[in-house]
Design an enzyme around this catalytic site. Structure first.
Site, PDB file in Angstrom:
ATOM      1  N   ILE A  20       6.537  -1.322  13.079  1.00 62.13           N
ATOM      2  CA  ILE A  20       6.106  -1.966  11.837  1.00 62.13           C
ATOM      3  C   ILE A  20       5.193  -3.131  12.178  1.00 62.13           C
ATOM      4  O   ILE A  20       5.610  -4.076  12.862  1.00 62.13           O
ATOM      5  CB  ILE A  20       7.308  -2.487  11.032  1.00 62.13           C
ATOM      6  CG1 ILE A  20       8.319  -1.373  10.763  1.00 62.13           C
ATOM      7  CG2 ILE A  20       6.847  -3.130   9.718  1.00 62.13           C
ATOM      8  CD1 ILE A  20       9.661  -1.877  10.227  1.00 62.13           C
ATOM      9  N   ASP A  76      -1.689 -10.091  17.451  1.00 62.18           N
ATOM     10  CA  ASP A  76      -2.612 -10.187  16.317  1.00 62.18           C
ATOM     11  C   ASP A  76      -3.347  -8.860  16.236  1.00 62.18           C
ATOM     12  O   ASP A  76      -4.077  -8.496  17.171  1.00 62.18           O
ATOM     13  CB  ASP A  76      -3.588 -11.338  16.535  1.00 62.18           C
ATOM     14  CG  ASP A  76      -4.515 -11.567  15.344  1.00 62.18           C
ATOM     15  OD1 ASP A  76      -4.644 -10.650  14.501  1.00 62.18           O
ATOM     16  OD2 ASP A  76      -5.126 -12.644  15.275  1.00 62.18           O
ATOM     17  N   ASN A 103       1.273  -1.859   8.278  1.00 62.78           N
ATOM     18  CA  ASN A 103       1.536  -2.715   7.127  1.00 62.78           C
ATOM     19  C   ASN A 103       0.728  -4.007   7.136  1.00 62.78           C
ATOM     20  O   ASN A 103       0.410  -4.542   6.076  1.00 62.78           O
ATOM     21  CB  ASN A 103       3.035  -3.051   7.096  1.00 62.78           C
ATOM     22  CG  ASN A 103       3.349  -4.199   6.154  1.00 62.78           C
ATOM     23  OD1 ASN A 103       3.204  -4.087   4.946  1.00 62.78           O
ATOM     24  ND2 ASN A 103       3.766  -5.321   6.719  1.00 62.78           N
ATOM     25  N   TYR A 170     -11.784  -7.100  -0.360  1.00 59.29           N
ATOM     26  CA  TYR A 170     -10.462  -6.480  -0.303  1.00 59.29           C
ATOM     27  C   TYR A 170     -10.515  -5.053  -0.825  1.00 59.29           C
ATOM     28  O   TYR A 170      -9.943  -4.139  -0.220  1.00 59.29           O
ATOM     29  CB  TYR A 170      -9.473  -7.322  -1.100  1.00 59.29           C
ATOM     30  CG  TYR A 170      -8.041  -6.847  -0.977  1.00 59.29           C
ATOM     31  CD1 TYR A 170      -7.410  -6.801   0.262  1.00 59.29           C
ATOM     32  CD2 TYR A 170      -7.313  -6.455  -2.098  1.00 59.29           C
ATOM     33  CE1 TYR A 170      -6.097  -6.372   0.386  1.00 59.29           C
ATOM     34  CE2 TYR A 170      -5.999  -6.030  -1.990  1.00 59.29           C
ATOM     35  CZ  TYR A 170      -5.398  -5.987  -0.752  1.00 59.29           C
ATOM     36  OH  TYR A 170      -4.094  -5.561  -0.643  1.00 59.29           O
ATOM     37  N   LYS A 174      -9.511  -1.581   1.279  1.00 63.73           N
ATOM     38  CA  LYS A 174      -8.450  -0.662   0.865  1.00 63.73           C
ATOM     39  C   LYS A 174      -9.004   0.699   0.438  1.00 63.73           C
ATOM     40  O   LYS A 174      -8.342   1.723   0.636  1.00 63.73           O
ATOM     41  CB  LYS A 174      -7.614  -1.299  -0.247  1.00 63.73           C
ATOM     42  CG  LYS A 174      -6.767  -2.477   0.222  1.00 63.73           C
ATOM     43  CD  LYS A 174      -5.826  -2.085   1.365  1.00 63.73           C
ATOM     44  CE  LYS A 174      -4.878  -3.209   1.758  1.00 63.73           C
ATOM     45  NZ  LYS A 174      -3.956  -2.833   2.848  1.00 63.73           N
ATOM     46  N   VAL A 203       3.038  -7.542  -6.037  1.00 65.67           N
ATOM     47  CA  VAL A 203       4.391  -7.723  -5.506  1.00 65.67           C
ATOM     48  C   VAL A 203       4.532  -9.184  -5.095  1.00 65.67           C
ATOM     49  O   VAL A 203       3.643  -9.738  -4.447  1.00 65.67           O
ATOM     50  CB  VAL A 203       4.648  -6.823  -4.277  1.00 65.67           C
ATOM     51  CG1 VAL A 203       6.099  -6.938  -3.835  1.00 65.67           C
ATOM     52  CG2 VAL A 203       4.287  -5.373  -4.575  1.00 65.67           C
TER      53      VAL A 203
END
Length: 276
Positions: A20, A76, A103, A170, A174, A203
């Site tokens: 993760i 990183d 993630n 952004y 994505k 979120v």
């Protein structure tokens, strides 16, 4: 735990190695708890080693009895050579990664295209896209393709489905992640390797705090007035995708609050009721 049924059996992933990124907080931390609960071995990757070690200690204490083991890695993801070298750095017990969860990601600012900071654009593209490409290639080559088995789970966003003012950098990152994931699914279609994209809406995590450069009041306003999603809700979707039988590939899940209908379309019923 996932609910069980006599009519349909999810896959048992106890003992699987789950890597993760961005594991020190937010989504990543929530994912770690859910996979630890299922008895997985976790490679926890983030920049903040203190937080990673604290998380690892907590998971061992809580879920060690069911077989959870953790290996924290300070890295990183913008350091592409380090991403490429990561498989060779892992102890043997954690080297054969079964589930890769890309993630780590961020948004910076809400400038219009005419005012975009190129430094911010570079950071977002390196973190949200190039790191995913590097880690996916590295673990496909080192552990998934040789065994003809694995699962890549990329955490995207509704911002990768719907562009909005002030989101050009952004959005671009994505949308790129979505296209990359679809292409990867095509490339791997003859293999027993699954590719899943999870696209959450708003979120409540540290995400907006990062976006607004530490402005806590402005970050909090993003979530004020409605029943927003929590990181645990997104974790539940990730675990669902990871525990389907091996014949099943969950290509994409989009999850939003019941009060959100699009990337920038949110009702504020709590605020409205207070104003009446």
């Amino acid at each position: 735990m996932m609910p069980t049924s006599s009519l349909y059996q999810p896959a048992d992933i106890k003992g699987k190695v789950v890597l993760i990124t961005g594991a020190s907080a937010g989504f990543g931390e929530a994912f770690a708890y859910r996979f630890a609960e299922l008895g997985c071995r976790l490679v926890l990757v983030a920049r903040r080693m203190e937080r990673l070690q604290a998380l690892a200690d907590s998971l061992h204490a809580k879920f060690g009895a069911v077989g959870c083991k953790c290996h924290p890695v300070c890295l990183d993801v913008r350091d592409i050579p380090a991403c490429e070298a990561l498989p060779s750095r892992l102890p043997a017990e954690f080297a054969q990664v079964d589930i890769l969860i890309n993630n780590a990601g961020l948004a910076l600012g809400l400038a219009g295209v005419q005012d975009n900071s190129m430094q911010n654009m570079q950071i977002m593209l390196e973190t949200n896209v190039l790191a995913v490409m590097a880690l996916t290639k590295a673990f496909l080559s080192s552990s998934m393709l040789p065994r003809n088995e694995g699962h890549i789970i990329n955490i995207s966003s509704t911002a990768g489905q719907e562009a909005y003012p002030g989101g050009s950098g952004y959005n671009a990152s994505k949308f790129a992640l979505s296209g990359y994931s679809t292409a990867a699914r095509h490339d791997l279609v003859g293999k027993n390797i699954r590719v899943t994209v999870i696209s959450p809406g708003a979120v409540q995590t540290e995400f907006s705090l990062v976006r607004f450069n530490g402005d806590a009041e402005r970050a909090a306003s993003v979530y004020k007035g409605y029943d927003n999603l929590l990181a645990q809700d997104v974790a539940d979707n990730v675990v669902y995708a990871a525990t389907r039988p091996s014949r099943v590939q969950i290509a994409e899940i989009t999850v939003t609050s019941v009060h959100q209908s699009g990337a920038k379309y949110t009702a504020r019923p709590y605020l409205e009721s207070q104003q009446q």
